[in-house]
Design a protein around this motif. Structure first.
Motif, PDB file in Angstrom:
ATOM      1  N   UNK A   1      23.775 -46.379  57.493  1.00 14.91           N
ATOM      2  CA  UNK A   1      22.482 -46.474  56.983  1.00 14.91           C
ATOM      3  C   UNK A   1      22.295 -47.751  56.139  1.00 14.91           C
ATOM      4  N   UNK A   2      20.955 -48.045  56.073  1.00 10.22           N
ATOM      5  CA  UNK A   2      20.204 -48.897  55.495  1.00 10.22           C
ATOM      6  C   UNK A   2      19.821 -48.535  54.198  1.00 10.22           C
ATOM      7  N   UNK A   3      19.767 -49.478  53.153  1.00  5.59           N
ATOM      8  CA  UNK A   3      19.221 -49.153  51.994  1.00  5.59           C
ATOM      9  C   UNK A   3      17.844 -48.352  52.191  1.00  5.59           C
ATOM     10  N   UNK A   4      17.352 -47.645  51.338  1.00  6.14           N
ATOM     11  CA  UNK A   4      15.956 -46.983  51.538  1.00  6.14           C
ATOM     12  C   UNK A   4      14.887 -47.461  51.030  1.00  6.14           C
ATOM     13  N   UNK A   5      13.668 -47.249  51.512  1.00  7.94           N
ATOM     14  CA  UNK A   5      12.578 -47.532  50.691  1.00  7.94           C
ATOM     15  C   UNK A   5      12.176 -46.460  49.730  1.00  7.94           C
TER      16      UNK A   5
END
Length: 217
Positions: A75-79
Motif C-alpha cells: 500500500x501507499x501512504x494514504x491521502x
C-alpha cells in the motif's frame, strides 16, 4: 570455500529530500528524490537517482497491481482530507510511507520483473513515455532508456541519509538529465520552502481523485 559462493544480492532504496516544485504557481507540487543502490542482476544500473511526485507513485502501484495478478502490491501512504499537524509533518510521514512502499516492492520477485518499475526507478521518463517504452512504441528499449539516463550524468550525488548503504560511505551515481522530456527535475536543485503551500495541490489530475485535498504529490 566462501569465495566460491554467490554474492548475496542486496538492494537499498531511499526516498529523500522532498522539494517544492513550481513554487508560487497554480500547479506547484512536491517531488521526492529516490536513491537506489544494488548489486542485484535484476537491475540494469547499479546506482541511480531520480525524482518522482506522489501521483507517479499512484500510477506505478496501479500498473504493478494490474500486471501482478493475485500477487498483493504494498500500500501507499494514504491521502488524508483532514490532517492534524504541520505541512512538514505531513510530508515527512508521506516520505516514510513512500520509502516503505518501495522497499517492499523491490523485495518482491514478481513485482521486480515489471519493466515499468525499472523505468520508474532508473529513468526520468514521464508516465506516458514509460508506457510507450514498455509497449514498444518508443525508439528506445527499456534497457536503452535506463543506460542512456545513467550515462547522461550531471554530477555525483551522495546519499543524504546517514544510514549505511551496501558500501559504507559510498557515493551514489545518479543522473539529473532526462531523455529530452521537459521539464527535467534535477536531483541537485536547491531546497524550497513550504510556506503558503497546502497539503495537496487541488488542481485537476487524472491520476488523483477529485475529492482529495490539495496535493503535495
Amino acid at each position: 570455500m566462501l569465495e566460491n559462493q554467490e554474492q548475496e544480492e542486496l538492494t537499498t532504496v531511499r526516498v529523500q529530500d522532498p522539494r517544492l516544485q513550481n513554487e508560487g504557481s497554480w500547479n506547484s507540487y512536491v517531488d521526492y528524490k529516490i536513491f537506489l543502490h544494488t548489486n542485484s542482476k535484476a537491475f540494469t544500473a547499479k546506482t541511480s537517482c531520480v525524482r518522482r511526485r506522489y501521483r507517479e507513485f499512484v500510477w506505478l502501484r496501479k500498473q504493478l497491481q494490474k500486471n501482478a495478478g493475485l500477487v498483493p502490491v504494498p500500500e501507499l501512504p494514504g491521502k488524508s482530507t483532514f490532517f492534524a499537524g504541520s505541512t512538514d509533518e505531513f510530508i515527512e510521514k508521506r516520505r516514510q510511507g513512500l520509502q516503505q512502499f518501495l522497499e517492499k516492492v523491490v523485495q518482491n520477485v514478481v513485482l521486480l520483473s515489471d519493466s515499468q518499475l525499472h523505468l520508474f526507478l532508473q529513468s526520468q521518463l514521464s508516465v506516458p513515455e514509460i508506457e510507450a517504452c514498455v509497449q514498444g512504441q518508443s525508439p528506445l528499449t527499456v534497457t536503452d532508456a535506463i543506460l542512456r539516463y545513467a550515462m547522461s550524468n550531471c554530477g555525483w550525488v551522495q546519499e543524504e541519509d546517514t544510514r549505511p548503504v551496501l558500501v559504507a560511505g559510498a557515493e551514489l551515481y545518479g543522473s539529473c538529465a532526462g531523455l529530452g522530456s521537459p521539464p527535467v527535475r534535477s536531483c541537485l536543485k536547491p531546497p524550497s520552502r513550504w510556506s503558503g503551500f497546502g497539503m495537496e495541490d487541488n488542481h485537476s489530475d487524472s491520476l488523483d481523485s477529485p475529492t482529495e485535498q490539495p496535493e503535495t504529490e
